[in-house]
Design an enzyme around this catalytic site. Structure first.
Site, PDB file in Angstrom:
ATOM      1  N   GLU A   1       0.704  -0.994   0.029  1.00 55.08           N
ATOM      2  CA  GLU A   1       0.048  -0.076  -0.120  1.00 55.08           C
ATOM      3  C   GLU A   1       1.001   1.286  -0.100  1.00 55.08           C
ATOM      4  OE1 GLU A   1      -4.097   1.830   1.675  1.00 55.08           O
ATOM      5  OE2 GLU A   1      -3.522  -0.170   2.353  1.00 55.08           O
TER       6      GLU A   1
ATOM      7  N   GLY B   1      -6.398   6.752 -13.847  1.00 57.32           N
ATOM      8  CA  GLY B   1      -7.525   7.685 -14.253  1.00 57.32           C
ATOM      9  C   GLY B   1      -7.496   8.874 -13.538  1.00 57.32           C
TER      10      GLY B   1
ATOM     11  N   GLY C   1      -6.454   4.938  -0.584  1.00 55.67           N
ATOM     12  CA  GLY C   1      -6.735   3.307  -0.872  1.00 55.67           C
ATOM     13  C   GLY C   1      -8.173   3.401  -0.539  1.00 55.67           C
TER      14      GLY C   1
ATOM     15  N   HIS D   1      -0.044 -14.197  -0.661  1.00 54.68           N
ATOM     16  CA  HIS D   1       1.221 -14.356   0.021  1.00 54.68           C
ATOM     17  C   HIS D   1       1.667 -15.680  -0.621  1.00 54.68           C
ATOM     18  CE1 HIS D   1       0.278 -11.007   2.712  1.00 54.68           C
ATOM     19  NE2 HIS D   1      -0.544 -11.661   2.849  1.00 54.68           N
TER      20      HIS D   1
ATOM     21  N   ARG E   1       5.219 -17.112  -0.870  1.00 50.72           N
ATOM     22  CA  ARG E   1       6.361 -17.490  -0.484  1.00 50.72           C
ATOM     23  C   ARG E   1       6.798 -16.980   0.935  1.00 50.72           C
ATOM     24  NH1 ARG E   1      10.615 -20.554  -2.436  1.00 50.72           N
ATOM     25  NH2 ARG E   1       9.725 -20.189  -4.530  1.00 50.72           N
TER      26      ARG E   1
END
Length: 149
Positions: A73, A118, A92, A99, A101
């Site tokens: 993020e 945009g 956000g 996830h 590995r």
């Protein structure tokens, strides 16, 4: 601002900035506390590193998924911020992460690239890799672009 991906080489994706300026925004934030450092700004990507240490591990000794999402993020939001006008902000509104590995030590590196930039929304893909170039996490972040309050 509408940009195709990858952006036309004649029209830069990010507004002019420096790594020092971007890293300065991390002072006093979760980014600073977790040791996140922006390391590279490319024509259509932003890259940062994060240590895998006591600040970012979960009890089993693996990189905490939440720390990976925070890195994702951070990269997507900062990338989005570098694409908007000074009188706008981006926040956000959705993030997902797979996830893939575990990582127990060293440094992970995240790279954010645009999927859509945009005027009202942006979508960023963030890939996080270990020091051997193996994918640790893949994330997608959707941002809303709004007038600065």
């Amino acid at each position: 601002m509408t940009t195709t991906t990858p952006p036309d080489a004649a029209q830069p994706l990010f507004r002019p900035t420096t790594l020092d300026a971007v890293n300065a925004m991390a002072k006093g934030t979760a980014m600073e506390a977790l040791g996140i450092a922006f390391t590279e700004i490319g024509p259509d990507y932003l890259r940062a590193t994060m240590p895998v240490d006591a600040r970012t591990r979960q009890p089993y000794g693996l990189l905490h998924g939440g720390a990976s999402v925070l890195l994702a993020e951070t990269l997507g939001s900062m990338s989005g911020m570098l694409c908007i006008r000074e009188d706008e902000i981006c926040v956000g509104i959705e993030i997902n992460a797979n996830h893939l590995r575990g990582a127990r030590e060293g440094i992970v590196t995240g790279t954010a690239r645009p999927l859509h930039v945009g005027g009202r929304t942006q979508v960023w893909e963030i890939r996080i890799e270990d020091e051997r170039g193996r994918m640790v996490c893949i994330s997608r972040l959707t941002l809303a672009v709004m007038p600065r309050p």
